[in-house]
Write a protein that holds these residues in place. Structure first.
Motif, PDB file in Angstrom:
ATOM      1  N   ASN A 344       0.821  -1.338  -0.049  1.00  0.00           N
ATOM      2  CA  ASN A 344      -0.631   0.397  -0.171  1.00  0.00           C
ATOM      3  C   ASN A 344       0.852   1.014   0.473  1.00  0.00           C
ATOM      4  O   ASN A 344       1.437   1.375   0.638  1.00  0.00           O
ATOM      5  CB  ASN A 344      -1.159  -0.109   1.170  1.00  0.00           C
ATOM      6  N   ARG A 345       0.414   2.403  -0.455  1.00  0.00           N
ATOM      7  CA  ARG A 345       1.365   3.636  -0.236  1.00  0.00           C
ATOM      8  C   ARG A 345       0.894   4.532   0.629  1.00  0.00           C
ATOM      9  O   ARG A 345      -0.244   4.124   1.024  1.00  0.00           O
ATOM     10  CB  ARG A 345       0.668   3.985  -1.973  1.00  0.00           C
ATOM     11  N   PRO A 346       1.773   5.633   1.226  1.00  0.00           N
ATOM     12  CA  PRO A 346       0.924   5.466   2.331  1.00  0.00           C
ATOM     13  C   PRO A 346       0.115   6.958   2.235  1.00  0.00           C
ATOM     14  O   PRO A 346       0.844   7.682   1.791  1.00  0.00           O
ATOM     15  CB  PRO A 346       2.824   6.569   2.609  1.00  0.00           C
ATOM     16  N   LEU A 347      -0.081   6.656   3.383  1.00  0.00           N
ATOM     17  CA  LEU A 347      -1.249   7.404   2.817  1.00  0.00           C
ATOM     18  C   LEU A 347      -1.546   8.565   3.907  1.00  0.00           C
ATOM     19  O   LEU A 347      -2.171   9.339   2.832  1.00  0.00           O
ATOM     20  CB  LEU A 347      -2.547   7.128   4.260  1.00  0.00           C
ATOM     21  N   HIS A 348      -0.161   8.828   4.280  1.00  0.00           N
ATOM     22  CA  HIS A 348      -0.177  10.624   4.537  1.00  0.00           C
ATOM     23  C   HIS A 348       0.442  11.708   3.679  1.00  0.00           C
ATOM     24  O   HIS A 348       0.222  13.152   3.902  1.00  0.00           O
ATOM     25  CB  HIS A 348       0.649  10.399   6.076  1.00  0.00           C
ATOM     26  N   LEU A 349       0.812  10.617   3.066  1.00  0.00           N
ATOM     27  CA  LEU A 349       1.267  12.188   1.938  1.00  0.00           C
ATOM     28  C   LEU A 349      -0.181  12.431   0.457  1.00  0.00           C
ATOM     29  O   LEU A 349       0.081  11.952  -0.428  1.00  0.00           O
ATOM     30  CB  LEU A 349       2.153  10.982   0.779  1.00  0.00           C
ATOM     31  N   GLY A 379       8.794  12.837   4.465  1.00  0.00           N
ATOM     32  CA  GLY A 379       9.788  12.968   5.023  1.00  0.00           C
ATOM     33  C   GLY A 379       9.347  12.650   6.618  1.00  0.00           C
ATOM     34  O   GLY A 379      10.037  11.711   7.743  1.00  0.00           O
ATOM     35  N   SER A 380       8.166  12.398   7.167  1.00  0.00           N
ATOM     36  CA  SER A 380       7.888  13.212   8.508  1.00  0.00           C
ATOM     37  C   SER A 380       8.225  11.076   8.806  1.00  0.00           C
ATOM     38  O   SER A 380       8.230  10.796  10.195  1.00  0.00           O
ATOM     39  CB  SER A 380       6.881  13.057   8.433  1.00  0.00           C
ATOM     40  N   LEU A 381       7.357   9.768   8.353  1.00  0.00           N
ATOM     41  CA  LEU A 381       7.094   8.833   8.188  1.00  0.00           C
ATOM     42  C   LEU A 381       8.457   7.855   7.532  1.00  0.00           C
ATOM     43  O   LEU A 381       7.803   7.609   6.442  1.00  0.00           O
ATOM     44  CB  LEU A 381       6.059   7.683   7.625  1.00  0.00           C
ATOM     45  N   PRO A 382       9.548   8.398   7.582  1.00  0.00           N
ATOM     46  CA  PRO A 382      10.925   7.305   6.466  1.00  0.00           C
ATOM     47  C   PRO A 382      10.537   6.018   5.719  1.00  0.00           C
ATOM     48  O   PRO A 382      10.343   5.388   5.028  1.00  0.00           O
ATOM     49  CB  PRO A 382      11.882   7.736   7.233  1.00  0.00           C
ATOM     50  N   VAL A 383       9.520   5.019   7.190  1.00  0.00           N
ATOM     51  CA  VAL A 383       9.873   3.244   6.900  1.00  0.00           C
ATOM     52  C   VAL A 383       9.123   3.888   5.788  1.00  0.00           C
ATOM     53  O   VAL A 383       8.966   3.005   5.008  1.00  0.00           O
ATOM     54  CB  VAL A 383      10.442   3.379   7.624  1.00  0.00           C
ATOM     55  N   SER A 384       7.450   3.845   6.200  1.00  0.00           N
ATOM     56  CA  SER A 384       6.657   3.937   5.332  1.00  0.00           C
ATOM     57  C   SER A 384       6.494   4.361   3.917  1.00  0.00           C
ATOM     58  O   SER A 384       6.545   3.788   2.766  1.00  0.00           O
ATOM     59  CB  SER A 384       5.411   4.939   6.077  1.00  0.00           C
ATOM     60  N   GLU A 385       7.894   5.429   3.600  1.00  0.00           N
ATOM     61  CA  GLU A 385       7.323   6.029   2.809  1.00  0.00           C
ATOM     62  C   GLU A 385       9.199   5.535   1.996  1.00  0.00           C
ATOM     63  O   GLU A 385       8.638   5.354   0.597  1.00  0.00           O
ATOM     64  CB  GLU A 385       8.022   7.733   2.448  1.00  0.00           C
ATOM     65  N   ARG A 386       9.379   4.863   2.565  1.00  0.00           N
ATOM     66  CA  ARG A 386      10.478   4.069   1.230  1.00  0.00           C
ATOM     67  C   ARG A 386       9.641   2.055   1.466  1.00  0.00           C
ATOM     68  O   ARG A 386      10.745   1.857   0.481  1.00  0.00           O
ATOM     69  CB  ARG A 386      11.893   4.148   1.620  1.00  0.00           C
ATOM     70  N   ILE A 387       9.409   1.866   1.639  1.00  0.00           N
ATOM     71  CA  ILE A 387       8.851   1.020   2.438  1.00  0.00           C
ATOM     72  C   ILE A 387       8.127  -0.593   0.929  1.00  0.00           C
ATOM     73  O   ILE A 387       8.391  -1.664   0.480  1.00  0.00           O
ATOM     74  CB  ILE A 387       8.106  -0.177   3.370  1.00  0.00           C
TER      75      ILE A 387
END
Ligand SMILES: *Cc1c(COP(=O)(O)O)cnc(C)c1O
Length: 442
Positions: A344-349, A379-387
């Motif tokens: 899943n893509r990070p929801l916060h973005l 940049g605020s949730l680095p693991v979610s953004e690169r997973i």
């Protein structure tokens, strides 16, 4: 030039055998068909008699006092949030990597979402990051047992108790799974399950809420089950409003779904045990292959991966000369197996969580009732953004067919072992991998 062994360069495919029924799901027999026809022939589609039987059986199987059926999992989550008294100005903490329904129902309650990062190995919410995001407005934590992997419930429950927070377990990926010997969905205050056709517990469109808490159960019922919101209600604060649904929603389950659900439940544990045997065999075959790491739990701890919904692997590009997961997956597909990059893509973005004014508050819905700006920039949730770059889907075997599983494992092994041949034409990963959801309609 020597002929490459990789199918992407013209070599023979690793997967040659017809998969037969190995991917077929759900397993529908005459018994499901009869159950559906029964409801259909007597015109019972909109009743609640079959549904109430299903609820009773589900509660017994789940080990909770109450189960309440919904027309889908999103509705069950919405009602679970209302059940926990999440309301105007409240914050819930939810992982950014999940299906949107773990978070978005909060908006229509006047609440907002603060996302926490995930753990790169479990892919579930990171307890330490939950702590970092707790504020005086935090009311609840939504835990998702992502892709069947149990979240770290010991740490999460300890944090929740210490801060007086409710815990909602979203068990849509992990129906019937265990954490240290105990059923997922029995740790928090309330659990919500999607039972839609793409999930491991698949009955058609449908959802379930399970809890031991009478008030949560009755609030969830009052919210969207007007036909049962009557003199049976025991919670004093709910009594004056009987007869009409507090949420203004109509959330009961279609009885063609509950009829299928009752039959599916009888065989579910046995069927997912076979899935676990098949999936564990697949990963056992790939043990020690560079770049590929299983997303699974050690079953000797009493935990398991439930029905192994939408299984994925963890990608370690540093062990494969930096090969992109996009190129890796392409080569695996060429071998005749199943593999796509990302989760899943990070929801916060997503813009809905940042700029969209859904209800006309004159400001983004995310901060419509907030005292502070809870939005979370890139940049605020680095693991979610690169997973997305560190995960890939693998075949979801529903049956234990060793020869077929071996061919697919060979496809992954072959690509990983020949990674050097793929480096030259590697276009790299696109900026966004994975999707907002990954259910395929057919
Ligand atoms: C599928 C899913 C839901 C929503 O369920 P529906 O039955 O599709 O409404 C909620 N949470 C998660 C994690 C899901 O995967």
């Amino acid at each position: 030039m020597a002929q490459s062994e990789l199918a992407i360069f013209g070599g023979p495919k690793a997967v040659q055998t017809d998969p037969g029924d190995v991917f077929q799901w759900p397993i529908i027999t005459k018994e499901d068909e009869e159950a559906v026809l029964n409801v259909l022939r007597r015109g019972g589609m909109s009743g609640i008699d079959v549904t109430m039987e299903f609820e009773k059986e589900f509660a017994q199987w789940q080990g909770t006092r109450y189960a309440l059926a919904f027309n889908n999992g999103t509705a069950a989550l919405h009602a679970a949030m209302f059940g926990c008294k999440i309301g105007v100005g409240d914050e819930i903490i939810c992982p950014s990597i999940t299906y949107w329904a773990s978070a978005l129902p909060a908006f229509s309650l006047g609440a907002t979402v603060v996302f926490a990062d995930i753990d790169p190995e479990t892919l579930c919410i990171d307890p330490q990051d939950i702590e970092r995001h707790i504020s005086e407005r935090t009311k609840a934590i939504v835990v998702v047992h992502y892709l069947g992997h149990p979240a770290d419930m010991d740490s999460i429950m300890e944090i929740a108790r210490r801060h007086g927070l409710k815990v909602i377990e979203d068990v849509s990926h992990a129906q019937g799974g265990l954490y240290k010997g105990k059923k997922l969905g029995t740790f928090g205050d309330v659990a919500a399950f999607s039972l839609m056709s793409g999930k491991s517990f698949a009955i058609g469109e449908g959802g379930m809420l399970a809890t031991n808490d009478l008030e949560i159960y009755e609030r969830a019922l009052a919210f969207g089950h007007y036909e049962r919101y009557d003199e049976r209600i025991q919670t004093e604060s709910l009594k004056p409003f009987r007869g009409l649904p507090l949420g203004g929603y109509k959330y009961r389950m279609h009885q063609l779904s509950s009829a299928v659900g009752r039959v599916q439940l009888k065989y579910y544990d046995q069927r997912i045990a076979e899935i676990r045997r098949a999936m564990n065999y697949f990963w056992d075959l790939l043990e020690g292959v560079p770049g590929l790491k299983a997303h699974r739990v050690d079953e000797s701890t009493g935990s398991n991966m439930a029905g192994w919904y939408a299984p994925h692997g963890i990608y370690q590009p540093e062990e494969l000369g930096g090969l992109s997961v996009t190129r890796f997956a392409e080569a695996v597909r060429a071998e005749g197996s199943i593999c796509s990059p990302g989760v899943n893509r990070p929801l916060h973005l997503h813009p809905l969580l940042n700029t969209c004014d859904v209800y006309g508050h004159g400001k983004p819905t995310r901060i419509a009732h907030s005292q502070r700006d809870v939005r979370q920039p890139k940049g605020s949730l680095p693991v979610s953004e690169r997973i997305g770059r560190l995960t890939y889907s693998i075949p979801w075997f529903k049956r234990y067919r060793p020869e077929i599983i071996e061919e697919h494992a060979r496809a992954f092994r072959k690509v990983a072992e020949h990674y050097q041949e793929l480096l030259k034409d590697d276009p790299g990963d696109p900026p966004n991998l994975g999707g907002w959801h990954f259910f395929q309609h057919h």
